[in-house]
Structures are given as structure tokens and as C-alpha cells.
Design a protein around this motif. Structure first.
Motif, PDB file in Angstrom:
ATOM      1  N   PHE A  41      -2.390  16.544  -3.851  1.00  0.00           N
ATOM      2  CA  PHE A  41      -1.069  16.180  -3.134  1.00  0.00           C
ATOM      3  C   PHE A  41      -1.152  16.118  -1.566  1.00  0.00           C
ATOM      4  O   PHE A  41      -0.732  15.097  -1.162  1.00  0.00           O
ATOM      5  N   ARG A  42      -1.827  16.995  -0.932  1.00  0.00           N
ATOM      6  CA  ARG A  42      -2.335  16.662   0.650  1.00  0.00           C
ATOM      7  C   ARG A  42      -3.041  15.236   0.537  1.00  0.00           C
ATOM      8  O   ARG A  42      -2.483  14.704   1.433  1.00  0.00           O
ATOM      9  N   ASP A  43      -3.996  15.053  -0.164  1.00  0.00           N
ATOM     10  CA  ASP A  43      -4.711  13.989   0.094  1.00  0.00           C
ATOM     11  C   ASP A  43      -3.732  12.479  -0.292  1.00  0.00           C
ATOM     12  O   ASP A  43      -3.886  11.639   0.577  1.00  0.00           O
ATOM     13  N   ALA A  44      -2.695  12.621  -1.187  1.00  0.00           N
ATOM     14  CA  ALA A  44      -1.844  11.509  -1.436  1.00  0.00           C
ATOM     15  C   ALA A  44      -1.079  11.294  -0.278  1.00  0.00           C
ATOM     16  O   ALA A  44      -0.722  10.088   0.138  1.00  0.00           O
ATOM     17  N   ASN A  45      -0.600  12.506   0.227  1.00  0.00           N
ATOM     18  CA  ASN A  45       0.247  12.657   1.665  1.00  0.00           C
ATOM     19  C   ASN A  45      -0.365  11.859   2.716  1.00  0.00           C
ATOM     20  O   ASN A  45      -0.049  11.024   3.333  1.00  0.00           O
ATOM     21  N   ARG A  46      -1.695  12.195   2.841  1.00  0.00           N
ATOM     22  CA  ARG A  46      -2.392  11.825   3.817  1.00  0.00           C
ATOM     23  C   ARG A  46      -2.522  10.135   3.623  1.00  0.00           C
ATOM     24  O   ARG A  46      -2.720   9.770   4.955  1.00  0.00           O
ATOM     25  N   ARG A  47      -2.711   9.602   2.687  1.00  0.00           N
ATOM     26  CA  ARG A  47      -3.009   8.188   2.267  1.00  0.00           C
ATOM     27  C   ARG A  47      -1.753   7.617   2.872  1.00  0.00           C
ATOM     28  O   ARG A  47      -1.728   6.546   3.374  1.00  0.00           O
ATOM     29  N   ALA A  48      -0.507   8.179   2.334  1.00  0.00           N
ATOM     30  CA  ALA A  48       0.692   7.440   2.688  1.00  0.00           C
ATOM     31  C   ALA A  48       0.980   7.529   4.106  1.00  0.00           C
ATOM     32  O   ALA A  48       1.356   6.702   4.882  1.00  0.00           O
ATOM     33  N   ASN A  61       0.769  -1.232  -0.014  1.00  0.00           N
ATOM     34  CA  ASN A  61       0.082   0.102  -0.023  1.00  0.00           C
ATOM     35  C   ASN A  61       0.914   1.364   0.056  1.00  0.00           C
ATOM     36  O   ASN A  61       0.383   2.256  -0.553  1.00  0.00           O
ATOM     37  N   SER A  62       2.002   1.319   0.586  1.00  0.00           N
ATOM     38  CA  SER A  62       2.748   2.578   0.767  1.00  0.00           C
ATOM     39  C   SER A  62       3.411   2.582  -0.575  1.00  0.00           C
ATOM     40  O   SER A  62       3.655   3.847  -0.987  1.00  0.00           O
ATOM     41  N   ASN A  63       3.871   1.574  -1.350  1.00  0.00           N
ATOM     42  CA  ASN A  63       4.366   2.027  -2.835  1.00  0.00           C
ATOM     43  C   ASN A  63       3.328   2.491  -3.713  1.00  0.00           C
ATOM     44  O   ASN A  63       3.580   3.531  -4.348  1.00  0.00           O
ATOM     45  N   ALA A  64       2.102   2.153  -3.457  1.00  0.00           N
ATOM     46  CA  ALA A  64       0.906   2.636  -4.411  1.00  0.00           C
ATOM     47  C   ALA A  64       0.745   4.010  -4.014  1.00  0.00           C
ATOM     48  O   ALA A  64       0.560   5.069  -4.815  1.00  0.00           O
ATOM     49  N   ALA A  65       0.975   4.251  -2.720  1.00  0.00           N
ATOM     50  CA  ALA A  65       0.539   5.685  -2.174  1.00  0.00           C
ATOM     51  C   ALA A  65       1.524   6.607  -2.561  1.00  0.00           C
ATOM     52  O   ALA A  65       1.257   7.818  -3.043  1.00  0.00           O
ATOM     53  N   TYR A  66       2.942   6.339  -2.738  1.00  0.00           N
ATOM     54  CA  TYR A  66       3.869   7.184  -2.712  1.00  0.00           C
ATOM     55  C   TYR A  66       4.016   7.328  -4.234  1.00  0.00           C
ATOM     56  O   TYR A  66       4.380   8.590  -4.742  1.00  0.00           O
ATOM     57  N   ARG A  67       3.814   6.416  -5.267  1.00  0.00           N
ATOM     58  CA  ARG A  67       3.473   6.890  -6.612  1.00  0.00           C
ATOM     59  C   ARG A  67       2.388   8.146  -6.925  1.00  0.00           C
ATOM     60  O   ARG A  67       2.726   8.862  -7.665  1.00  0.00           O
ATOM     61  N   GLY A  68       1.542   7.873  -5.975  1.00  0.00           N
ATOM     62  CA  GLY A  68       0.542   9.066  -6.007  1.00  0.00           C
ATOM     63  C   GLY A  68       1.151  10.534  -5.734  1.00  0.00           C
ATOM     64  O   GLY A  68       0.992  11.463  -6.102  1.00  0.00           O
ATOM     65  N   THR A  69       2.037  10.513  -4.702  1.00  0.00           N
ATOM     66  CA  THR A  69       2.565  11.555  -4.046  1.00  0.00           C
ATOM     67  C   THR A  69       3.793  12.264  -5.112  1.00  0.00           C
ATOM     68  O   THR A  69       3.579  13.412  -5.315  1.00  0.00           O
ATOM     69  N   ARG A  70       4.334  11.300  -5.790  1.00  0.00           N
ATOM     70  CA  ARG A  70       5.219  11.688  -6.981  1.00  0.00           C
ATOM     71  C   ARG A  70       4.470  12.404  -7.965  1.00  0.00           C
ATOM     72  O   ARG A  70       5.258  13.436  -8.444  1.00  0.00           O
ATOM     73  N   GLY A  71       3.552  11.757  -8.602  1.00  0.00           N
ATOM     74  CA  GLY A  71       2.717  12.295  -9.751  1.00  0.00           C
ATOM     75  C   GLY A  71       2.119  13.602  -9.251  1.00  0.00           C
ATOM     76  O   GLY A  71       2.270  14.716 -10.072  1.00  0.00           O
ATOM     77  N   VAL A  95       1.521   4.444   7.104  1.00  0.00           N
ATOM     78  CA  VAL A  95       2.630   4.229   7.918  1.00  0.00           C
ATOM     79  C   VAL A  95       2.032   4.357   9.539  1.00  0.00           C
ATOM     80  O   VAL A  95       2.518   3.839  10.291  1.00  0.00           O
ATOM     81  N   ALA A  96       0.977   5.154   9.607  1.00  0.00           N
ATOM     82  CA  ALA A  96       0.316   4.935  10.996  1.00  0.00           C
ATOM     83  C   ALA A  96       0.050   3.709  11.398  1.00  0.00           C
ATOM     84  O   ALA A  96       0.040   3.214  12.598  1.00  0.00           O
ATOM     85  N   VAL A  97      -0.930   2.906  10.454  1.00  0.00           N
ATOM     86  CA  VAL A  97      -1.337   1.902  10.700  1.00  0.00           C
ATOM     87  C   VAL A  97      -0.296   0.761  11.004  1.00  0.00           C
ATOM     88  O   VAL A  97      -0.339  -0.016  12.196  1.00  0.00           O
ATOM     89  N   PHE A  98       0.859   0.707  10.312  1.00  0.00           N
ATOM     90  CA  PHE A  98       1.921  -0.248  10.387  1.00  0.00           C
ATOM     91  C   PHE A  98       2.783   0.015  11.507  1.00  0.00           C
ATOM     92  O   PHE A  98       2.901  -0.868  12.693  1.00  0.00           O
ATOM     93  N   THR A  99       2.927   1.413  12.219  1.00  0.00           N
ATOM     94  CA  THR A  99       3.581   1.621  13.299  1.00  0.00           C
ATOM     95  C   THR A  99       2.701   1.230  14.743  1.00  0.00           C
ATOM     96  O   THR A  99       3.281   0.617  15.436  1.00  0.00           O
ATOM     97  N   MET A 100       1.411   1.543  14.338  1.00  0.00           N
ATOM     98  CA  MET A 100       0.661   1.066  15.559  1.00  0.00           C
ATOM     99  C   MET A 100       0.745  -0.388  16.020  1.00  0.00           C
ATOM    100  O   MET A 100       0.753  -0.962  16.805  1.00  0.00           O
TER     101      MET A 100
END
Length: 609
Positions: free
Chosen positions: A259-266, A210-220, A270-275
Motif C-alpha cells: 500500500f505504501r509503494d502504491a501510494n508512493r507511485r501515485a 499514470n495517476s489512474n493506474a497508480a490509484y487502482r493499485g492503492t484501492r486494491g 502528482v509531484a512530477v505534474f505539479t513541478m
């Protein structure tokens, strides 16, 4: 919906998913290959860094074991009157701490050096490659996207190299080393702790996907922001002239929101995994404390061993947080590397030959021949120039006239080899342009456009682009030949005056005169003027026309101009319409024939009255 339709849609969805997975795997392989090529020249330093981090982790992991020995053996011996064991434990702990700190210092310095060298190499690769790509690429791939590759995408890799690699290596070694020590210290408790890895492995798989997909969105998204910003800044005159500020703000607001929404998804990923990591870690710690205390009370476990076990267990889960941060940086960097590797994978449409051919010697201009040439900008695009033949003898000045969009500039770009013909060949003294080296072609053919682009720097530097290494006297002679010496001499610092960004310190006409001087200094065999006098006022144009006679002497020239005053100095006029030559002759001959050129000439003459 019929059963057949349902089955067809199911197969189509499966095929789409398979294609998506294949494309993702290809992107990942491409980005890993790029990263490997960047690190390969530093393989010895990377190996040294690995050795340092292994030694640093070994020194760090010795601490809890020394504490366990001190509690179980040193303190009881000291109470009995023998403090030597405790003293050795204290000294050993200090030595291990100092050694760990010193090795970490060396490791961080070395990794920082490797990272900066890699980033320097990558930036140079992007810049060098972008300059080599054909004009067709830059007309489709906006400068904002190239800037995004060179800035925000490289910054993502910088974050990975500066922080992520250190965190990954330290965390991986710590987790591996501690796992072994936990099993050695107490096998039952060790196995219990390692069982907690099962949910962590599942969580890690979910996280990376999921993080790979999310960060592709932030780069675009960030690339679109940079493109919009660059376009707005470059077009500021038009923005303010047509009051487009509010519209641009609306567009930028939408892009920023994406961009904000893409970063929020990313960040949510991270928050779910860290938790998950912390929850598993805290549950394991509480369970080990409960079970271990019960066993200590029952005499089945020594207090020092439990203490060391708990210290190691705390260190065991902390690095997993660091690994989550690394995974976060890695996903961002991977997405960035995919974009960068995509740019570096682009190949120029106009390629330099592997075995270039030399042009024959010539004291005059060179013959230009179009042989069965046809052209379209893309394989599936419309035909811009239908198949035609054209011969321009050496030393002849040819003017191209016709309505906007007739194909005049396209024909000129083929001569300058900004594009290759879709079929047929363009030849210079019988040599196909595709067989010439770039240096030979640029020395033989020079194009002056209405863009008259100047780089930041002095007037002399901009003229010297025509022939790097030219002396000041040669630069001034070239300026004098085109009538630019007088206005340059009046500038605050003469030829040393900084023209500033895009030549903004000079007027459009002055910039055009500098461009003429640059072309004259280059002394090409073939000179292409694409609306090169469009920025000149009438008096300046007349002065330039006088200079053009000396500039065009003994060389082949193609002149594209709407002003017939410039066209009339040509030896030959080609009237082009819809990509075809519909009239061909000297200015006097075409005027006498009462055709299209004669009508243009008549309207121009009437406008002067």
C-alpha cells in the motif's frame, strides 16, 4: 527465435494491450454511469451550484481590472484634484470582494449538502445490494472487501465531492476567464502565455494516464489490508490459541508495504505534474515581466495594464495546481468508483421471480419434492449432488446422515433456496421454489444452523426476528416451548438483556436455544435443522429433544445431525454418501437391516456404555 514466432508474440502483445484498453474504458464508463446516477436526483441543486460558482468567479476576476483602472485613471485624476474615479474603484473593489466571499460561502454550503446526500445514497445502495446478493457471492467475496467498498472507497469519493469538485469548477472557470482577459488586455502577451499551454496539455495527458493506474493499485492494496484485518479480528481466538500473531504481523507488514509503494507511485506522479505546472508558470511570469517592463519603458504598454496582467497571470497558474489536486482526488475516486460499481454490478444467482406464484393454503407441513435435481457450486466445478429424485410428504420429519462432505448441508440449502439446483427443480406443495417470492419462501421455510448467529440487542429482539411485531407474551411462549424460558429469566435483565456482539454474552448452548425459539416463533411449514444441536451439552440436548417433538409437530422437517440421539426422533432416515441416497427408511427399519445406519447406531450405542 524465428520471424514467425516474433510476429506471433507481437500480435499477442498487441491483442493483450487492446483488451486491457477495452477493459479500462469499460470500467471508466461504468464508474461514470454510477456517478451520473448518484448526481441525477440533485440536478437542480447542481445547476444552482454552477451558477453560484460562475458568479463568484466573475466577482473575483473583476478585482485586477479595477486595480488597473485605479492605477491608470484613478490615481492620475486624484493627483489632479478629482478623487471620484479612485473612490469608485475602491468601492467597486470592496463590493466585488464581499460579493465573491458571500457567493463562495453559499456555494460551499450547497456543494457540501449535495456531497453528503450523494454519499448517503451510495452507502445505502452498497449495503442494500450486498444484502440482496446470493449466499454464493458472500462465500467468495470476503466481508473485508465489502467493508472496503463501504469505507475507504466511499471516503475517496467524499474527498472528491468535498474538495475536488470545488477546486475543479473554480479552477476551470478561473483559467478560462483569465485566458480571455489576458488576450483582451494585451493580445501579444496573451498569445505568448497561451503558448505555454502546449507542454501543460502534454503533461496533463501523461498525468491522467499514470495517476489512474497508480490509484487502482492503492484501492486494491487497501482492500487487501482491510480483508486481512477483518479476518484476523474475527478469528482472534484461533490467532491466540495457535500463536499466529507473528505470522499475521508478517502478512500485514507485506500488505502495508504494498500500500505504501502504491501510494508512493501515485504521489510521484502528482509531484512530477505539479513541478511541470509551476515551472511553466514561473518561466511565463518571468518572461512576461521582462517583456512587459521593456514595453512600459518604451511607452507601448501602460503600467496599470501590466500590473493587472501580472496579477491575472499569477491567478492563471495557481488554479492549475488546484486542478492537479482535483485530478489527484479524481483518479483516486475513479478507482474507488470502479470497485464500487463492480460490486453494484454483481447480480444474485438466486433471483426473485417477476411474477411470483402463491402457495396453496395448508394447515400442516408442506410436501418437498426434488425432481431430477443435480447441483454443482459453479459451472466448471465438480458435481456435488448427482441427479436424483426425492419426495418428502407433508408433515414428515426426515433425518439426513452420512460422512462429512457427503452433500447433506447442500441438500438442505437447496430446500431453503440459498442456491438453485444446476438442473431439475425443488418444489414445495408442487410449486417450484424459483416461482415463490422471497417473503413467501422465508415464511414457509426456516433454517436453523450450528452458527446460531445472534445480533447485538436484547434476547427478545433476537427471538422476534422469527416474526417481527410479535408481542412479548408470544416471544416468551416460543422460548418456553423450546425450554429456553428458564435460563432467559435468570439473565440480569431477563428478555431485555443485551446479548452483545454475535451473542457473546451467552454460551454456545444458550445461543442455540434462542435460535430454536426464533424458529418456533416463525412457525414455518418446513423446518431445516443443520447440526442445530451440535452446541448443546447432553442434558440440554435431551431437554431440547423433548421440545423438538412439539416444535416439529404438524410441520415438515429436515434434520442434519451427527448425534444419533437427535436422528432417532425422525420418521425417516436418509443415509447420504457422495451426494447419493444409499439408504432410506425409518430408524427402526434401517437398524434392523444391518446396513450403514445400523453400523453408525451400533457405534453410537457402544459409546454410551
Amino acid at each position: 527465435m524465428s520471424t514467425a514466432e516474433e510476429e506471433w508474440r507481437g500480435v499477442a502483445a498487441e491483442d493483450t494491450e487492446t483488451l486491457t484498453q477495452r477493459a479500462t474504458l469499460r470500467l471508466q464508463r461504468r464508474s461514470r454511469a454510477l456517478l451520473g446516477s448518484l448526481l441525477r436526483p440533485h440536478s437542480r441543486m447542481v445547476a444552482l451550484a454552477l451558477a453560484l460558482v460562475v458568479a463568484e468567479n466573475a466577482a473575483s476576476l473583476a478585482g485586477p481590472l479595477i486595480i488597473a483602472i485605479a492605477i491608470d485613471s484613478g490615481i492620475p485624476a486624484a493627483v489632479g484634484g478629482d478623487p471620484s474615479t479612485l473612490a469608485w474603484c475602491v468601492g467597486g473593489y470592496l463590493v466585488a470582494s464581499l460579493l465573491s466571499s458571500g457567493l463562495r460561502y453559499l456555494f460551499l454550503r450547497l456543494v457540501g449538502r449535495i456531497g453528503q446526500d450523494v454519499l448517503l445514497d451510495l452507502r445505502q445502495r452498497i449495503f442494500r445490494h450486498a444484502q440482496r446478493l446470493s449466499l454464493s457471492f458472500h462465500e467468495n467475496y470476503t466481508s473485508g472487501k465489502v467493508i472496503s467498498r463501504l469505507t475507504s472507497d466511499v471516503d475517496s469519493l467524499d474527498d472528491l465531492l468535498d474538495n475536488g469538485v470545488d477546486g475543479l469548477l473554480s479552477a476551470a472557470l478561473s483559467v478560462t476567464g483569465i485566458a480571455v482577459l489576458l488576450v483582451v488586455l494585451d493580445p501579444p502577451l496573451g498569445v505568448f502565455v497561451l503558448a505555454g499551454f502546449i507542454p501543460l496539455v502534454l503533461a496533463a495527458r501523461w498525468f491522467f494516464r499514470n495517476s489512474n493506474a497508480a490509484y487502482r493499485g492503492t484501492r486494491g492494496a487497501i482492500a487487501k489490508i482491510i480483508v486481512q484485518f477483518v479476518e484476523t479480528m474475527n478469528g482472534m481466538r484461533a490467532v491466540q490459541a495457535f500463536r499466529r500473531e507473528q505470522r499475521n504481523e508478517s502478512i500485514m507488514s507485506g500488505l502495508n508495504g504494498s500500500f505504501r509503494d502504491a501510494n508512493r507511485r501515485a504521489l510521484d506522479v502528482v509531484a512530477v505534474f505539479t513541478m511541470t505546472v509551476r515551472m511553466v508558470g514561473n518561466i511565463s511570469l518571468a518572461a512576461v515581466l521582462l517583456i512587459g517592463a521593456w514595453r512600459v519603458v518604451g511607452g507601448g504598454l501602460e503600467l496599470g495594464v501590466l500590473t493587472a496582467f501580472l496579477l491575472y497571470l499569477r491567478r492563471f497558474y495557481d488554479p492549475l495546481d488546484e486542478m492537479a489536486m482535483f485530478a489527484n482526488a479524481y483518479s483516486s475516486a475513479t478507482a474507488a468508483l470502479e470497485k464500487i460499481s463492480g460490486l453494484l454490478e454483481e447480480q444474485p444467482d438466486v433471483r426473485e421471480p417477476e411474477s411470483p406464484v402463491d402457495l396453496p393454503a395448508s394447515d400442516r407441513g408442506r410436501a418437498v419434492t426434488f425432481s431430477r435435481v443435480a447441483f454443482r457450486y459453479s459451472a466448471d466445478g465438480p458435481v456435488v449432488l448427482p441427479e436424483f429424485d426425492l419426495a418428502i410428504p407433508a408433515g414428515q420429519t426426515v433425518a439426513l446422515v452420512g460422512p462429512t462432505g457427503a452433500g447433506k448441508s447442500t441438500l438442505a440449502k437447496l430446500v431453503a433456496r440459498f442456491y438453485d439446483p444446476s438442473s431439475g427443480s425443488v418444489r414445495l406443495d408442487g410449486v417450484d421454489l424459483r416461482e415463490l417470492s422471497d417473503s413467501a419462501l422465508r415464511a414457509a421455510v426456516v433454517m436453523v444452523t450450528q452458527e446460531n448467529f445472534l445480533f447485538s440487542g436484547s434476547v427478545a429482539d433476537n427471538i422476534a426476528l422469527g416474526r417481527p411485531g410479535a408481542s412479548r407474551s408470544e416471544i416468551e411462549s416460543a422460548a418456553g416451548a423450546v425450554g429456553a424460558h428458564e435460563f432467559i429469566s435468570r439473565l440480569p435483565e431477563g428478555y431485555g438483556t443485551d446479548v452483545r456482539k454475535r451473542g457473546g454474552r451467552l454460551s454456545a448452548g444458550q445461543r442455540q436455544m434462542v435460535a430454536f425459539a426464533r424458529a418456533f416463533l416463525a412457525d414455518p411449514s418446513v423446518l431445516v435443522l443443520d447440526e442445530a444441536t451440535s452446541s448443546l451439552d447432553i442434558p440440554t440436548e435431551r431437554a431440547v429433544q423433548g421440545a423438538l417433538e412439539s416444535v416439529l409437530a404438524d410441520r415438515t422437517a429436515l434434520i442434519i445431525a451427527h448425534r444419533l440421539s437427535t436422528v432417532l426422533i425422525a420418521d425417516r432416515v436418509l443415509v447420504i454418501d457422495d451426494g447419493r441416497v444409499v439408504e432410506d427408511g425409518s430408524p427402526a427399519e434401517l437398524i434392523a437391516e444391518s446396513g450403514r445406519f445400523a453400523a453408525l447406531h451400533s457405534r453410537w450405542r457402544d459409546s454410551l456404555v
